[in-house]
Design a protein around this motif. Structure first.
Motif, PDB file in Angstrom:
ATOM      1  N   TYR A   9      24.457  77.030 -60.714  1.00 14.23           N
ATOM      2  CA  TYR A   9      23.701  76.691 -62.266  1.00 14.23           C
ATOM      3  C   TYR A   9      22.573  76.223 -61.653  1.00 14.23           C
ATOM      4  O   TYR A   9      21.272  76.408 -62.006  1.00 14.23           O
ATOM      5  CB  TYR A   9      24.034  75.854 -62.986  1.00 14.23           C
ATOM      6  N   THR A  71      25.103  80.850 -67.377  1.00 13.79           N
ATOM      7  CA  THR A  71      25.456  79.562 -67.121  1.00 13.79           C
ATOM      8  C   THR A  71      23.881  79.679 -66.832  1.00 13.79           C
ATOM      9  O   THR A  71      22.209  79.090 -66.887  1.00 13.79           O
ATOM     10  CB  THR A  71      24.608  79.865 -65.195  1.00 13.79           C
ATOM     11  N   TRP A  74      22.870  78.123 -70.336  1.00 12.51           N
ATOM     12  CA  TRP A  74      22.968  77.017 -70.897  1.00 12.51           C
ATOM     13  C   TRP A  74      21.690  76.229 -70.148  1.00 12.51           C
ATOM     14  O   TRP A  74      21.768  75.418 -71.097  1.00 12.51           O
ATOM     15  CB  TRP A  74      24.068  76.510 -69.256  1.00 12.51           C
ATOM     16  N   VAL A  79      22.007  72.472 -71.300  1.00 13.60           N
ATOM     17  CA  VAL A  79      23.511  72.253 -71.325  1.00 13.60           C
ATOM     18  C   VAL A  79      23.454  72.438 -69.930  1.00 13.60           C
ATOM     19  O   VAL A  79      23.660  72.774 -68.735  1.00 13.60           O
ATOM     20  CB  VAL A  79      24.211  72.949 -72.247  1.00 13.60           C
ATOM     21  N   ARG A  80      24.142  71.177 -69.075  1.00 12.71           N
ATOM     22  CA  ARG A  80      24.710  71.063 -68.065  1.00 12.71           C
ATOM     23  C   ARG A  80      25.691  71.344 -67.628  1.00 12.71           C
ATOM     24  O   ARG A  80      26.866  70.834 -68.780  1.00 12.71           O
ATOM     25  CB  ARG A  80      24.367  70.161 -67.004  1.00 12.71           C
ATOM     26  N   VAL A  84      30.126  70.714 -69.928  1.00 12.20           N
ATOM     27  CA  VAL A  84      31.077  71.552 -70.634  1.00 12.20           C
ATOM     28  C   VAL A  84      32.575  70.663 -69.354  1.00 12.20           C
ATOM     29  O   VAL A  84      33.113  70.801 -70.838  1.00 12.20           O
ATOM     30  CB  VAL A  84      30.726  73.180 -70.093  1.00 12.20           C
TER      31      VAL A  84
END
Ligand code: PRT
Length: 134
Positions: A9, A71, A74, A79-80, A84
């Motif tokens: 990520y 990723t 995300w 979104v990190r 999640v």
């Protein structure tokens, strides 16, 4: 596994501003969420087909591609990974296992049901007219 997804990520975040000519991730950013969603869906289908065909090595390879594309989506959606993980922990605390919440109202405490207007809208993914880019 979460460590390596978090590293991936961060690498994806760092690649956002690279040259799209040389960075696949920067190219996905340039093309936007619908292209990212299409790539994610393609990889998911490839995993499913490989599993049905009993090709476990291909399932492993395509799963890694799927996680990369997840990723990217995300990152684009803000979104990190920890968001999640937090949701998974919440489900684990509630159900004893990190699985999807049951749909049956019998198994859940009563909550207001979402109105039709609050359901996710159906969106079109980028068309398949263009050939795959590398
Ligand atoms: N970890 C990955 C990674 N895992 C999988 N992929 C995918 O690698 C696949 C490319 O392999 P193939 O060419 O065989 O795939 P393909 O399906 O034929 O080709 P595409 O249509 O997907 O381009 C694509 O599906 C990518 O989506 C990745 N692409 C990039 N990364 C990492 O992302 C970071 C940023 O890299 P750049 O995007 O190159 O800047 C770096 O840390 C990279 O290591």
């Amino acid at each position: 596994m979460s460590d390596s997804l978090e590293r991936l990520y961060l690498a994806v975040l760092a690649a956002r501003d690279l040259d799209p000519e040389t960075s696949r991730t920067a190219r996905l950013y340039q093309r936007g969420p619908s292209k990212m969603a299409k790539k994610l869906a393609e990889e998911a289908i490839e995993v499913a087909i490989d599993a049905v065909n009993g090709d476990s090595q291909a399932v492993i390879r395509e799963s890694a591609d799927l996680l990369y594309n997840l990723t990217v989506l995300w990152a684009s959606a803000g979104v990190r990974p920890e968001d999640v993980w937090r949701e998974m922990s919440r489900r684990e605390d509630m159900l004893g296992i990190a699985e999807k919440l049951p749909k049956s109202p019998m198994k859940l405490p009563k909550v207001a049901s979402p109105s039709i207007s609050s359901r996710r809208p159906i969106v079109a993914l980028e068309g398949r007219a263009a050939r795959k880019r590398h």
